[in-house]
Design an enzyme around this catalytic site. Structure first.
Site, PDB file in Angstrom:
ATOM      1  N   GLY A  69      29.390   5.924 -18.765  1.00  0.00           N
ATOM      2  CA  GLY A  69      30.039   6.761 -17.984  1.00  0.00           C
ATOM      3  C   GLY A  69      30.107   8.343 -18.013  1.00  0.00           C
ATOM      4  CB  THR A  70      30.040  10.262 -21.147  1.00  0.00           C
ATOM      5  OG1 THR A  70      31.407   9.981 -21.625  1.00  0.00           O
ATOM      6  CG2 THR A  70      29.973  11.974 -21.256  1.00  0.00           C
ATOM      7  CD  GLN A 177      40.812   3.473 -18.989  1.00  0.00           C
ATOM      8  OE1 GLN A 177      41.357   2.594 -18.978  1.00  0.00           O
ATOM      9  NE2 GLN A 177      40.084   4.239 -19.933  1.00  0.00           N
ATOM     10  CB  SER A 194      32.184   3.800 -18.605  1.00  0.00           C
ATOM     11  OG  SER A 194      31.422   3.543 -19.744  1.00  0.00           O
ATOM     12  CB  ALA A 195      29.386  -1.258 -17.821  1.00  0.00           C
ATOM     13  CG  HIS A 196      32.406   1.007 -22.713  1.00  0.00           C
ATOM     14  ND1 HIS A 196      33.553   1.281 -23.464  1.00  0.00           N
ATOM     15  CD2 HIS A 196      32.188   2.145 -22.263  1.00  0.00           C
ATOM     16  CE1 HIS A 196      33.819   2.332 -23.480  1.00  0.00           C
ATOM     17  NE2 HIS A 196      32.790   3.030 -22.647  1.00  0.00           N
ATOM     18  CB  CYS A 320      49.149  12.970 -36.924  1.00  0.00           C
ATOM     19  SG  CYS A 320      50.830  13.748 -36.830  1.00  0.00           S
TER      20      CYS A 320
END
Length: 460
Positions: A69-70, A177, A194-196, A320
């Protein structure tokens, strides 16, 4: 062990597993070859492209499979900017885009281009009117996510797309998303996913570019995927990605209702069982499976570790939990509390029992972390003795500056001030957020010899 981080990566869908195994036997050959094995691989690739294009809402010849996807985002942005270079070199995006979009914008700026970020409100929503005002004559491309990856807020894609159409600017939508839950509203020019994120295998992304959009692929030329994605296609993974997308879409109508009810339970319960919690993101226009909340006086990294020990896998946008010690750019843009941030994103099949157990464990975990950090539970103001105090929290990281502020706010009279000295970047976000949650006035930030001085006035 309940896995509550589907927004990072969803578990592999059973249909994806079946399709992947089947395609390993049939889709190993080169789809560009004319012999039998190549033709068989080409049939699988074409069928996967047609299925994915139907789910996206585009023509098969407009859709390209990428290695992630990136990569789809980077290729889409660079190709559109290069294709419209004669128009200008200005890029517009929202302030809460995924880091892949921000990295592309930074690379574009390093090469001499410019970009502008459109702000969002406290719910994380961009204004379509403000987005339209950010478009200029030299704007080559606009980018907007369909739904936010950290807080779940859905964006007004159709309205922004209309503003872009009126300005003659193509709109790239990052649908990573939301694509598994349904089609993205029309009007977009480019789309990446993105498939995952929907239960397909990792290492598969998709990029759709509408016909008529000026697009010039960057990098070395390649004959694969219409020249937009170099390298040999991973046909088994592509087949599994398309099959799982079709499967989750078929299940989405029922599963989204069920998961939305579970998320509503979390949203309604967290604030009543855990004191000093801010639930962030739009309560209505949001993804059905995702909720984010932030807990005052809590170290986000410790909180995630403790929840992991209790058997729950969650994510966080707290500073954090990052090596940079800076809060999530999404939470920062929204102006909400970042410390003790927890993102819960439920995968398909999550049960009511899993959610109930999470809500049962959470109060004790938060209380334990607060106790170890010396947080005031509950805050007990002492008699006011001085009109102003200075708290030195230099060199101390979140959430200690806010904890120290909470400890002493009762020591000044109503109208008195507390100045917190801090060199932690998260304080710039968390101290104003604490003031809003506790009904105190955030006066502002002043320069200091080290770090910054944050001034708070006691109102009650």
């Amino acid at each position: 062990m309940p896995y509550f981080d589907a927004a990072s990566s969803a578990p592999l869908h059973p249909v994806a597993r079946q399709a992947l195994l089947a395609a390993l036997d049939e889709g190993w050959s080169d789809p560009a070859r004319l012999y039998r094995e190549g033709r068989r691989a080409r049939l699988l690739l074409d069928a996967a492209r047609e299925a994915a294009a139907e789910a996206v809402g585009c023509r098969p010849d407009e859709l390209t499979f990428t290695s992630s996807g990136t990569r789809a985002v980077h290729s889409g942005i660079s190709g559109a900017l290069a294709g419209r270079r004669r128009v200008g070199r200005h890029l517009v995006l929202s302030a809460v885009e995924h880091s892949s979009v921000l990295h592309s914008a930074a690379a574009h700026e390093a090469q001499g281009g410019t970009f502008a970020e459109v702000p969002v409100d406290r719910a994380g929503t961009v204004s379509a009117a403000a987005y339209g005002e950010a478009l200029r004559e030299d704007t080559a491309l606009a980018c907007l996510q369909s739904a936010n990856h950290e807080v779940g807020t859905e964006q007004p894609v159709a309205e922004v797309a209309e503003a872009c159409r009126a300005a003659g600017v193509p709109l790239l939508v990052d649908a990573a998303q939301s694509l598994g839950w349904g089609p993205v509203p029309g009007g977009w020019s480019l789309l990446a996913a993105s498939a995952h994120k929907w239960g397909g295998p990792s290492g598969v992304g998709l990029l759709a570019v509408r016909k008529g959009v000026r697009f010039a692929p960057q990098g070395a030329a390649d004959e694969r995927e219409s020249g937009r994605a170099a390298g040999f296609e991973n046909i088994p993974a592509v087949v599994a990605a398309a099959a799982s997308l079709r499967a989750v879409r078929a299940e989405a109508a029922v599963e989204s209702v069920r998961l939305r009810a579970l998320v509503d339970r979390i949203r309604a319960t967290v604030g009543s069982v855990v004191p000093d919690v801010e639930v962030v993101g739009d309560p209505v226009r949001r993804l059905p499976h995702l909720v984010t909340f932030s807990c005052l006086y809590v170290d986000g990294e410790t909180l995630l570790h403790e929840l992991d020990r209790e058997g729950f896998s969650v994510s966080s946008g707290s500073s954090c939990t990052s090596s940079t010690l800076t809060p999530s750019h999404v939470l920062k843009a929204m102006g909400v509390l970042s410390e003790g941030n927890v993102r819960v994103s439920l995968p398909a099949g999550t049960t009511e029992e899993d959610v109930d157990r999470f809500l049962g464990v959470l109060p004790g975990v938060v209380a334990g972390v607060r106790e170890r950090l010396g947080a005031p539970v509950p805050p007990a103001p002492s008699p006011a003795t001085t009109a102003s105090l200075v708290v030195d929290a230099l060199g101390r990281r979140c959430p200690i500056p806010v904890i120290e502020l909470a400890k002493v706010i009762g020591e000044v009279p109503v109208g008195g001030t507390v100045t917190v000295l801090s060199d932690d970047g998260a304080a710039r976000l968390d101290i104003p957020a604490w003031c809003e949650m506790r009904g105190q006035e955030y006066v502002g930030e002043e320069p200091a010899d080290r770090g910054s001085a944050y001034v708070v006035r006691r109102l009650s």
